[in-house]
Design a protein around this motif. Structure first.
Motif, mmCIF file in Angstrom:
data_model
loop_
_atom_site.group_PDB
_atom_site.id
_atom_site.type_symbol
_atom_site.label_atom_id
_atom_site.label_comp_id
_atom_site.label_asym_id
_atom_site.label_seq_id
_atom_site.Cartn_x
_atom_site.Cartn_y
_atom_site.Cartn_z
ATOM 1 N N LYS A 1 0.922 -1.304 0.240
ATOM 2 C CA LYS A 1 -0.097 0.040 0.522
ATOM 3 C C LYS A 1 0.597 1.421 -0.183
ATOM 4 O O LYS A 1 0.612 2.312 -0.396
ATOM 5 C CB LYS A 1 -0.910 -0.209 1.066
ATOM 6 C CG LYS A 1 -1.796 -0.832 0.749
ATOM 7 C CD LYS A 1 -3.090 -0.870 2.681
ATOM 8 C CE LYS A 1 -3.969 -1.782 2.460
ATOM 9 N NZ LYS A 1 -4.786 -2.055 3.571
ATOM 10 N N LYS A 2 2.414 1.412 0.965
ATOM 11 C CA LYS A 2 2.761 2.778 1.198
ATOM 12 C C LYS A 2 3.052 2.488 -0.985
ATOM 13 O O LYS A 2 3.694 3.533 -0.740
ATOM 14 C CB LYS A 2 3.768 2.008 1.544
ATOM 15 C CG LYS A 2 3.984 2.274 3.287
ATOM 16 C CD LYS A 2 4.450 1.948 4.142
ATOM 17 C CE LYS A 2 4.133 2.355 5.652
ATOM 18 N NZ LYS A 2 5.857 2.227 6.676
ATOM 19 N N ILE B 1 2.207 1.973 -3.900
ATOM 20 C CA ILE B 1 1.080 2.415 -4.496
ATOM 21 C C ILE B 1 0.874 4.053 -4.316
ATOM 22 O O ILE B 1 0.673 4.527 -5.118
ATOM 23 C CB ILE B 1 -0.722 1.511 -4.232
ATOM 24 C CG1 ILE B 1 0.243 -0.155 -4.908
ATOM 25 C CG2 ILE B 1 -1.280 2.061 -4.991
ATOM 26 C CD1 ILE B 1 -1.025 -1.154 -4.741
ATOM 27 N N ALA B 2 0.512 3.802 -2.732
ATOM 28 C CA ALA B 2 0.637 5.443 -2.503
ATOM 29 C C ALA B 2 1.857 6.197 -2.787
ATOM 30 O O ALA B 2 1.634 7.435 -3.234
ATOM 31 C CB ALA B 2 0.862 5.849 -1.122
ATOM 32 N N THR B 3 2.997 5.765 -3.279
ATOM 33 C CA THR B 3 4.050 6.507 -3.062
ATOM 34 C C THR B 3 4.057 6.920 -4.930
ATOM 35 O O THR B 3 4.485 8.338 -4.752
ATOM 36 C CB THR B 3 5.263 5.711 -2.685
ATOM 37 O OG1 THR B 3 5.561 5.929 -1.515
ATOM 38 C CG2 THR B 3 6.611 7.048 -3.166
ATOM 39 N N GLY C 1 1.801 6.385 -6.816
ATOM 40 C CA GLY C 1 0.266 7.623 -6.988
ATOM 41 C C GLY C 1 1.075 9.223 -6.555
ATOM 42 O O GLY C 1 0.675 10.169 -7.543
ATOM 43 N N LEU C 2 1.102 9.838 -5.331
ATOM 44 C CA LEU C 2 1.966 11.073 -5.499
ATOM 45 C C LEU C 2 2.617 11.301 -6.282
ATOM 46 O O LEU C 2 2.835 12.296 -6.563
ATOM 47 C CB LEU C 2 2.340 10.678 -3.592
ATOM 48 C CG LEU C 2 2.735 12.777 -3.116
ATOM 49 C CD1 LEU C 2 2.122 13.147 -3.129
ATOM 50 C CD2 LEU C 2 3.798 12.366 -2.698
#
Length: 68
Positions: A2-3, A5-7, A9-10
């Protein structure tokens, strides 16, 4: 996971910011670009004077001078 994917995306979001800001230019930026295009070939004091007058003029007047 999840980290990651979040990174990603950012990172993609931050890369898109310059593209979005260019697409939504202000009228002042549009006028500057138009005057700059019309000033091609002018140099020194002549260019300075032209840019000052062009930027100070109303947008409609600048658009009329741009028409061939």
């Amino acid at each position: 996971m999840k980290k990651l994917i979040a990174t990603l995306g950012l990172a993609l979001g931050l890369m898109a910011l310059p593209v979005l800001s260019q697409a939504q230019g202000t009228p002042q930026q549009s006028r500057m670009a138009q005057c700059n295009k019309e000033a091609t070939g002018k140099t020194g004091e002549a260019r300075k004077t032209f840019m000052k007058e062009c930027l100070a003029s109303k947008p409609a007047a600048a658009a009329e001078t741009a028409k061939p």
